[in-house]
Design an enzyme around this catalytic site. Structure first.
Site, short mmCIF file in Angstrom:
data_model
loop_
_atom_site.label_atom_id
_atom_site.label_comp_id
_atom_site.label_asym_id
_atom_site.label_seq_id
_atom_site.Cartn_x
_atom_site.Cartn_y
_atom_site.Cartn_z
N TYR A 150 0.83 -1.21 0.00
CA TYR A 150 0.00 0.00 0.00
C TYR A 150 0.86 1.26 0.00
O TYR A 150 1.84 1.35 0.73
CB TYR A 150 -0.93 0.05 1.23
N TRP B 45 1.44 5.57 -1.95
CA TRP B 45 1.13 6.53 -3.00
C TRP B 45 2.08 6.50 -4.18
O TRP B 45 1.91 7.24 -5.14
CB TRP B 45 1.03 7.93 -2.42
N1 LIG Z 1 -1.83 8.94 12.07
C1 LIG Z 1 -2.24 8.93 10.80
N2 LIG Z 1 -1.67 8.11 9.91
C2 LIG Z 1 -2.07 8.12 8.63
C3 LIG Z 1 -3.09 8.99 8.19
C4 LIG Z 1 -3.68 9.84 9.15
O1 LIG Z 1 -4.61 10.62 8.85
N3 LIG Z 1 -3.23 9.80 10.44
N4 LIG Z 1 -3.46 9.01 6.87
C5 LIG Z 1 -3.25 7.79 6.09
C6 LIG Z 1 -3.43 8.00 4.65
S1 LIG Z 1 -4.94 8.70 4.18
C7 LIG Z 1 -2.54 7.61 3.72
S2 LIG Z 1 -2.96 7.71 2.05
C8 LIG Z 1 -1.25 7.02 4.10
C9 LIG Z 1 -0.09 7.41 3.17
O2 LIG Z 1 0.97 6.54 3.32
P1 LIG Z 1 2.02 6.27 2.16
O3 LIG Z 1 1.38 6.37 0.83
O4 LIG Z 1 2.71 5.00 2.47
O5 LIG Z 1 3.00 7.50 2.35
P2 LIG Z 1 4.06 8.14 1.37
O6 LIG Z 1 5.01 8.92 2.22
O7 LIG Z 1 3.36 8.90 0.29
O8 LIG Z 1 4.81 6.87 0.79
C10 LIG Z 1 5.05 6.64 -0.55
C11 LIG Z 1 6.48 6.14 -0.68
O9 LIG Z 1 6.69 5.76 -2.03
C12 LIG Z 1 7.97 6.19 -2.43
N5 LIG Z 1 7.98 6.33 -3.88
C13 LIG Z 1 7.55 7.38 -4.63
N6 LIG Z 1 7.75 7.12 -5.94
C14 LIG Z 1 8.29 5.89 -6.02
C15 LIG Z 1 8.71 5.06 -7.10
O10 LIG Z 1 8.62 5.42 -8.27
N7 LIG Z 1 9.20 3.83 -6.79
C16 LIG Z 1 9.33 3.39 -5.52
N8 LIG Z 1 9.80 2.17 -5.31
N9 LIG Z 1 8.96 4.16 -4.48
C17 LIG Z 1 8.44 5.38 -4.73
C18 LIG Z 1 8.20 7.50 -1.70
O11 LIG Z 1 9.60 7.79 -1.61
C19 LIG Z 1 7.52 7.23 -0.37
O12 LIG Z 1 8.42 6.76 0.59
O13 LIG Z 1 -0.93 7.41 5.45
C20 LIG Z 1 -1.95 7.05 6.37
N10 LIG Z 1 -1.47 7.27 7.74
N1 LIG Z 2 -0.97 18.91 1.77
C1 LIG Z 2 -1.43 17.63 1.76
N2 LIG Z 2 -2.67 17.38 1.27
C2 LIG Z 2 -3.15 16.08 1.27
C3 LIG Z 2 -2.34 15.00 1.69
C4 LIG Z 2 -1.03 15.31 2.20
O1 LIG Z 2 -0.28 14.41 2.63
N3 LIG Z 2 -0.62 16.62 2.22
N4 LIG Z 2 -2.83 13.71 1.63
C5 LIG Z 2 -3.97 13.43 0.75
C6 LIG Z 2 -4.62 12.17 1.16
S1 LIG Z 2 -3.82 10.71 0.83
C7 LIG Z 2 -5.83 12.11 1.75
S2 LIG Z 2 -6.54 10.60 2.09
C8 LIG Z 2 -6.58 13.33 2.08
C9 LIG Z 2 -7.18 13.24 3.47
O2 LIG Z 2 -8.18 14.18 3.61
P1 LIG Z 2 -8.85 14.34 5.06
O3 LIG Z 2 -9.04 13.05 5.71
O4 LIG Z 2 -10.03 15.21 4.90
O5 LIG Z 2 -7.67 15.19 5.76
P2 LIG Z 2 -7.21 15.40 7.27
O6 LIG Z 2 -6.16 16.45 7.20
O7 LIG Z 2 -6.89 14.15 7.96
O8 LIG Z 2 -8.51 15.99 7.99
C10 LIG Z 2 -9.10 17.22 7.64
C11 LIG Z 2 -9.58 17.91 8.90
O9 LIG Z 2 -10.57 17.14 9.55
C12 LIG Z 2 -10.63 17.54 10.90
N5 LIG Z 2 -11.08 16.41 11.72
C13 LIG Z 2 -10.34 15.37 12.15
N6 LIG Z 2 -11.10 14.52 12.89
C14 LIG Z 2 -12.34 15.05 12.92
C15 LIG Z 2 -13.57 14.64 13.51
O10 LIG Z 2 -13.69 13.62 14.20
N7 LIG Z 2 -14.65 15.43 13.29
C16 LIG Z 2 -14.59 16.58 12.57
N8 LIG Z 2 -15.70 17.26 12.38
N9 LIG Z 2 -13.43 16.99 12.02
C17 LIG Z 2 -12.33 16.24 12.18
C18 LIG Z 2 -9.22 17.99 11.28
O11 LIG Z 2 -9.28 19.23 11.96
C19 LIG Z 2 -8.50 18.07 9.95
O12 LIG Z 2 -7.78 19.28 9.77
O13 LIG Z 2 -5.72 14.47 2.02
C20 LIG Z 2 -5.01 14.56 0.79
N10 LIG Z 2 -4.39 15.86 0.75
MO LIG Z 3 -4.89 8.97 1.87
#
Ligand SMILES: Nc1nc2c(c(=O)[nH]1)N[C@H]1C(S)=C(S)[C@@H](COP(=O)(O)OP(=O)(O)OC[C@H]3O[C@@H](n4cnc5c(=O)[nH]c(N)nc54)[C@H](O)[C@@H]3O)O[C@H]1N2
Ligand SMILES: Nc1nc2c(c(=O)[nH]1)N[C@H]1C(S)=C(S)[C@@H](COP(=O)(O)OP(=O)(O)OC[C@H]3O[C@@H](n4cnc5c(=O)[nH]c(N)nc54)[C@H](O)[C@@H]3O)O[C@H]1N2
Ligand SMILES: [Mo]
Length: 761
Positions: free
Chosen positions: A111, A113
Site C-alpha cells: 500500500y 502513493w
Molecule cells: N496517524 C495517521 N496516519 C495516517 C493517516 C492519518 O490521517 N493519520 N493518513 C493515512 C493516509 S490517508 C494515507 S494515504 C497514508 C499514506 O501513506 P504512504 O502512501 O505509504 O505515504 P508516502 O510517504 O506517500 O509513501 C510513498 C512512498 O513511495 C515512495 N515512492 C515514490 N515514488 C516511487 C517510485 O517510483 N518507486 C518506488 N519504489 N517508491 C516510490 C516515496 O519515496 C515514499 O516513501 O498514510 C496514512 N497514515
Molecule cells: N498537503 C497535503 N494534502 C493532502 C495529503 C497530504 O499528505 N498533504 N494527503 C492526501 C490524502 S492521501 C488524503 S486521504 C486526504 C485526506 O483528507 P482528510 O481526511 O479530509 O484530511 P485530514 O487532514 O486528515 O482531515 C481534515 C480535517 O478534519 C478535521 N477532523 C479530524 N477529525 C475530525 C472529527 O472527528 N470530526 C470533525 N468534524 N473533524 C475532524 C481535522 O481538523 C483536519 O484538519 O488528504 C489529501 N491531501
Molecule cells: Mo490517503
C-alpha cells in the site's frame, strides 16, 4: 503562451511543472502555465534528486545475511551489493519461500502513493510481478477512506466514495446550506492522486462560500480560513455521528421529515427513526443528548436543525471523520440526514464525502484516459484490508470479521514493499516494528532512506519520476500529462519496472511479467490505447511526438453539471442502487449480523476520545495531513523543514491546555501515551478547541526504544480497525498527554543513511 511552455514537463501528485535543465542537471522548477495555484511543493525537486538520503546502490542487511531471523531489523547496518548479486539474492529468497511455503507466504500488497505516472506506478508493478510468479497476499481498500470504501457501497451502492461528487457548479447555483464536517482545508487541495494540472481550490471556494451559508464543523477553525466568512462550530473529535443524529431528530420532531422520499427511496427507515425518537432504547437523540457528547450547546444544535428543512442542504463529510473508531457511523448518519431532509439527488444538495479532502472534488469528470500495466489475476485470491497489516504479521491463522465474512490471516514469510511507507502510514509503529520482525525476509524498493527502507533486509534503489518518461493525470483533471525524463538516474538507481522484470526472469516468469516489452514499449502501448479511446469520443488526437513536445493534452471541457444520484432520485425503479434492496439502506441486514451493531446508524463509543479522557491521557490527538508535503515524501526538503522548528513538527494546542501545563508558544514538547512518545514544538492556537491537539503526519520515524526522536504521531495512535464492518484505519481515535520538554532534543539519526559497508569480507 508563456516562455516556460517550451520547457520539458513532469508531474507529481502535488502538481505538474516545467523544468530548466542545463548540461544534464535540473536547475529550476517553474509552474505549469495552466495551473491557477501551483503548489510550492514542486520547487524542491532539484535538491531532492541528489539528496544525501537517496538510496545509491542495492544493499543487504548485515544481520539478515548472517541469519538473524529479523531480530535487528530497524537497528542494523548494511552491506553494498552489485546489482546482479542483489537480484540473485532476492530472487533466490522469493523462490525458496514460494517452494517451501507456497505463494500464500508472499506478501506484496505494498500500500502507498507511489508515483504519479501510470506506467511506472510502483504498486501496480509489484502486484503484477507477484501475479506473474503465481500470486501473493494482497491488500484491499485504502488508508484514506477504507472504512467507507468497504461499507458505504452496502448502503448506497458503488461509486459514492471518492468518485463523482455533485459538481461545484451545482452547489454554486442551488445550495443554501453547506455543512462542512472537517472543513474544507486548503492544504488538502494541494494533492490529487495521479498528478494535478489545475489546483482549483479558489474557484471551488468562491462557489461554496459567500451566498451559500457554510458551516465549518470541526475541532479546528483553520479547516476553513476566516476570510471566507463561514461559521465555525467546534465539535469534539469522533462525536459527529451524535451531532448528525440530533439534527435529524430535530427535523423529525418538528414534523418536517420528507416522508414521501423515505417511503419511495429508502429501505426500512423504521428502526433508525425509532432509535432517534427513543422508542427503541428509551433515549431520544435530542440536542440535549448530543450536547453532552459533542460539547456543542443544545440550543445551537436545535437552531441548526430547525434551519435545515425547506432549504437546499449539502451534508459534506471529509474522509478524516471515518478514519476513526466506528468511522462508518457518521457517514451512515449523514446519508440518513440527507434522506430525512429529502435532499438526495437534488442539484446542490444531498450528502457527499471528500469535498475537503483532495483537489478537484466537485470537478466534472474529464474522463482522462489513463492506462497502467494490466494486472495479472492473483492466483491465491488472498488479501487483507490494508490497515490490518500488523495484525496479519502478528497473528497468522487468526480469524477476523470483515465486510460480512469471517477471514483468516495467512502465514506470511516474505514482505515486499515498493511505492509505500508503512513506517509512515501505519498506526502504533512500535507494534508494527514488532510485526516486521516476524517475516523471514523484507524487501523494499525505494528512492530514499525512509523508515521502511531502514526496516528491510534487501533495499533496491529506485528511480524517481523525474528520472523516467511516463504519462500521468487524473479523471477529474483537465490535463493528460506527458512526463519527461529530466535527469539521469541517481547513482545506481534503476526503474521498478526493470527490477521486477529482472526478478521475474530469474524466477522463470519473465515473459509473463514483460510480455516482451520494456517500459518504453509499454508507454507506446498506453499511448495507443489512449489515442483509440479519445478518437472513439471524437477527440482530435495529436501524435505521440506532438503530445510529448507540448507536454500535455487538454481534455474537452465536459458540459454537464453533475448531480450525484439524480437518476436514482428521478426513478428508483429504473435506476436501482447496487444495494440488496436497490434503495438506500437505513437498515442493513449485513450490519445487523455483526456484534454490537443494531443494523441502523448508531452512536458507538470510540473508546479513545474526550468522553473517556483519563489523567494519563487527557487530550484527543488528531493527526491531519501535513501542509508542506505529501505524507512522508520530501520530509527532508527545505520546504518541509521550513515549517518545522528544531526539525520537529508543530503541535497545535489551545491556550488553556497550554497554560495548564506551563507551555509557551515555541516550547519543545514531549507527546506520549502508553503506546509510545515523540517530540513536537508548541504552537498555541485559540482556533483549536480545548482538549484537542493536532500534530500532522509525515515526520520520519526515528526510533529510540518506544520513543520517536522526531514527530511521527503514529507512535501514539492505536492499531485497531474502525469496526468489523469496514476494518479501516482508525488513526483519529487517540488520547495522549503533552508535557514541556526542558532538556535538549535528541539528535536525529534519520537525516543520514544507515551505515553501509562497501563489501562483506
Ligand atoms: N496517524 C495517521 N496516519 C495516517 C493517516 C492519518 O490521517 N493519520 N493518513 C493515512 C493516509 S490517508 C494515507 S494515504 C497514508 C499514506 O501513506 P504512504 O502512501 O505509504 O505515504 P508516502 O510517504 O506517500 O509513501 C510513498 C512512498 O513511495 C515512495 N515512492 C515514490 N515514488 C516511487 C517510485 O517510483 N518507486 C518506488 N519504489 N517508491 C516510490 C516515496 O519515496 C515514499 O516513501 O498514510 C496514512 N497514515
Ligand atoms: N498537503 C497535503 N494534502 C493532502 C495529503 C497530504 O499528505 N498533504 N494527503 C492526501 C490524502 S492521501 C488524503 S486521504 C486526504 C485526506 O483528507 P482528510 O481526511 O479530509 O484530511 P485530514 O487532514 O486528515 O482531515 C481534515 C480535517 O478534519 C478535521 N477532523 C479530524 N477529525 C475530525 C472529527 O472527528 N470530526 C470533525 N468534524 N473533524 C475532524 C481535522 O481538523 C483536519 O484538519 O488528504 C489529501 N491531501
Ligand atoms: Mo490517503
Amino acid at each position: 503562451m508563456s516562455a516556460s511552455s517550451s520547457l520539458p514537463l513532469n508531474a507529481s501528485h502535488w502538481g505538474a511543472f516545467r523544468a530548466e535543465v542545463d548540461g544534464g542537471r535540473l536547475r529550476r522548477i517553474l509552474p505549469f502555465e495552466h495551473d491557477p495555484r501551483p503548489s510550492r511543493m514542486t520547487e524542491v525537486w532539484p535538491e531532492m534528486l541528489d539528496h544525501p538520503l537517496r538510496v545509491a546502490q542495492p544493499v543487504a542487511r548485515k544481520g539478515w545475511l548472517r541469519g538473524d531471523k529479523g531480530a535487528a531489523r530497524g537497528e542494523d547496518s548494511y552491506v553494498a551489493l552489485d546489482w546482479d548479486e542483489a537480484l540473485d539474492l532476492a530472487a533466490t529468497e522469493i523462490g525458496r519461500i514460494r517452494e517451501s511455503h507456497g505463494n500464500a507466504a508472499l506478501f506484496g500488497g505494498s500500500y502507498g502513493w507511489s508515483s504519479a505516472g501510470r506506467i511506472h506506478h510502483a504498486r501496480t508493478l509489484v502486484r503484477r510481478f507477484f501475479g506473474a510468479i503465481g500470486g501473493h497476499v494482497d491488500q484491499e481498500t485504502n488508508y484514506s477512506y477504507g472504512a467507507a470504501m468497504a461499507f458505504v457501497p452496502r448502503i448506497v451502492g458503488h461509486d459514492m466514495i471518492g468518485a463523482s461528487l455533485t459538481s461545484a457548479a451545482s452547489i454554486r447555483e442551488h445550495c443554501d446550506i453547506f455543512l462542512a464536517f472537517g472543513g474544507l482545508p486548503l492544504k488538502n487541495w494541494e494533492i490529487q492522486a495521479g498528478g494535478v494540472g489545475e489546483h482549483r481550490y479558489d474557484s471551488f471556494m468562491a462557489g461554496v462560500t459567500g451566498r451559500v451559508r457554510t458551516v465549518n464543523i470541526s475541532p479546528c477553525r483553520e479547516d476553513i480560513e476566516e476570510k471566507f466568512g463561514v461559521e465555525w462550530l467546534p465539535v469534539r473529535p469522533n462525536a459527529d455521528a451524535a451531532l448528525i443524529m440530533a439534527l435529524t431528530q430535530v427535523v423529525l420532531a418538528e414534523g418536517k421529515a420528507d416522508t414521501a422520499f423515505l417511503a419511495s427511496h429508502v429501505n426500512d427507515a423504521g428502526p433508525y427513526l425509532d432509535y432517534l425518537s427513543g422508542k427503541a432504547d428509551g433515549t431520544p437523540k435530542t440536542p440535549e443528548w448530543a450536547a453532552a457528547i459533542t460539547g456543542i450547546p443544545a440550543g445551537t444544535i436545535r437552531d441548526l436543525g430547525r434551519a435545515l428543512p425547506g432549504k437546499r442542504v449539502m451534508v459534506s463529510l471529509n474522509w478524516s471523520l471515518q478514519r476513526a473508531r466506528h468511522g462508518e457511523q457518521p457517514y451512515w448518519a449523514a446519508i440518513a440526514l440527507a434522506c430525512v431532509l429529502g435532499q438526495v439527488g437534488l442539484p446542490g444538495g444531498g450528502f457527499a464525502f471528500g469535498y475537503g479532502s483532495s483537489n478537484a472534488m466537485g470537478n466534472p469528470e474529464y474522463r482522462t484516459p489513463l492506462y497502467g500495466l494490466p494486472s495479472i489475476p492473483n492466483a491465491t485470491g488472498l488479501s487483507i484490508p490494508c490497515a490490518r497489516v500488523a495484525d496479519m504479521l502478528l497473528n497468522p491463522g487468526a480469524e477476523y470479521r470483515y465486510d460480512g465474512e469471517t477471514r483468516v490471516y495467512p502465514e506470511v514469510k516474505l514482505v515486499y514493499w515498493a511505492g509505500g511507507n508503512p513506517f509512515h502510514h501505519h498506526q502504533d509503529l512500535n507494534r508494527l516494528r514488532e510485526a516486521f520482525r516476524r517475516p523471514e525476509t523484507v524487501i523494499v524498493n525505494e528512492g530514499y532512506w525512509t523508515a521502511t527502507a531502514r526496516h528491510a533486509d534487501i533495499v533496491f534503489p529506485a528511480t524517481v519520476t523525474l528520472e523516467r518518461d511516463d504519462i500521468g493525470g487524473a479523471s477529474r483533471d483537465r490535463y493528460l500529462l506527458a512526463m519527461q525524463k529530466l535527469a539521469a538516474p541517481h547513482a545506481g538507481a534503476r526503474d521498478d519496472y526493470d527490477i521486477f522484470a529482472a526478478l521475474a526472469e530469474r524466477l522463470g516468469n519473465g515473459a509473463t511479467f514483460t510480455e516482451g516489452r520494456g517500459s518504453q514499449e509499454w508507454l507506446g502501448w498506453a499511448w495507443d490505447k489512449i489515442s483509440a479511446t479519445l478518437a472513439a469520443r471524437g477527440v482530435n488526437v495529436p501524435s505521440y511526438e506532438e503530445f510529448r513536445a507540448q507536454g500535455y493534452l487538454a481534455m474537452p471541457e465536459p458540459q454537464e453539471t453533475y448531480v450525484m444520484l439524480s437518476d436514482f432520485r428521478a426513478d428508483p425503479v429504473a435506476h436501482p442502487l447496487s444495494t440488496p434492496s436497490g434503495r438506500i439502506e437505513l437498515f442493513s441486514a449485513r450490519a445487523a449480523a455483526e456484534p454490537g451493531q443494531p443494523g441502523h446508524p448508531v452512536w458507538l463509543d470510540p473508546e479513545e476520545w474526550l468522553g473517556r479522557a483519563t489523567d494519563q491521557a487527557p487530550l484527543h490527538l488528531l493527526t491531519p495531513q501535513p501542509k508542506r508535503k505529501l505524507h512522508g515524501q520530501m520530509d527532508f526538503s527545505s520546504y518541509s523543514r521550513a515549517g518545522k522548528v528544531q526539525d520537529r513538527e508543530l503541535l497545535q494546542i489551545n491556550p488553556a491546555d497550554a497554560e495548564a501545563r506551563g507551555i509557551q508558544d515555541g516550547d519543545a514538547l514531549r507527546v506520549f501515551n502508553a503506546r509510545g512518545a515523540c517530540f513536537a514544538i508548541a504552537r498555541i492556537d485559540p482556533g483549536v478547541m480545548p482538549g484537542v491537539v493536532l500534530l500532522p503526519t509525515g515526520a520520519t520515524y526515528d526510533p529510540d526504544g518506544m520513543t520517536d526522536r522526531s514527530s511521527n504521531p503514529n507512535v501514539l495512535t492505536r492499531d485497531i480497525g474502525t469496526s468489523e464492518l469496514g476494518q479501516g484505519c482508525a488513526a483519529q481515535s487517540c488520547l495522549v498527554q503533552v508535557a514541556r520538554h526542558d532538556g535538549p532534543l535528541p539528535p536525529l539519526r534519520v537525516t543520514a543513511p544507515p551505515p553501509i559497508q562497501a563489501k562483506e569480507d
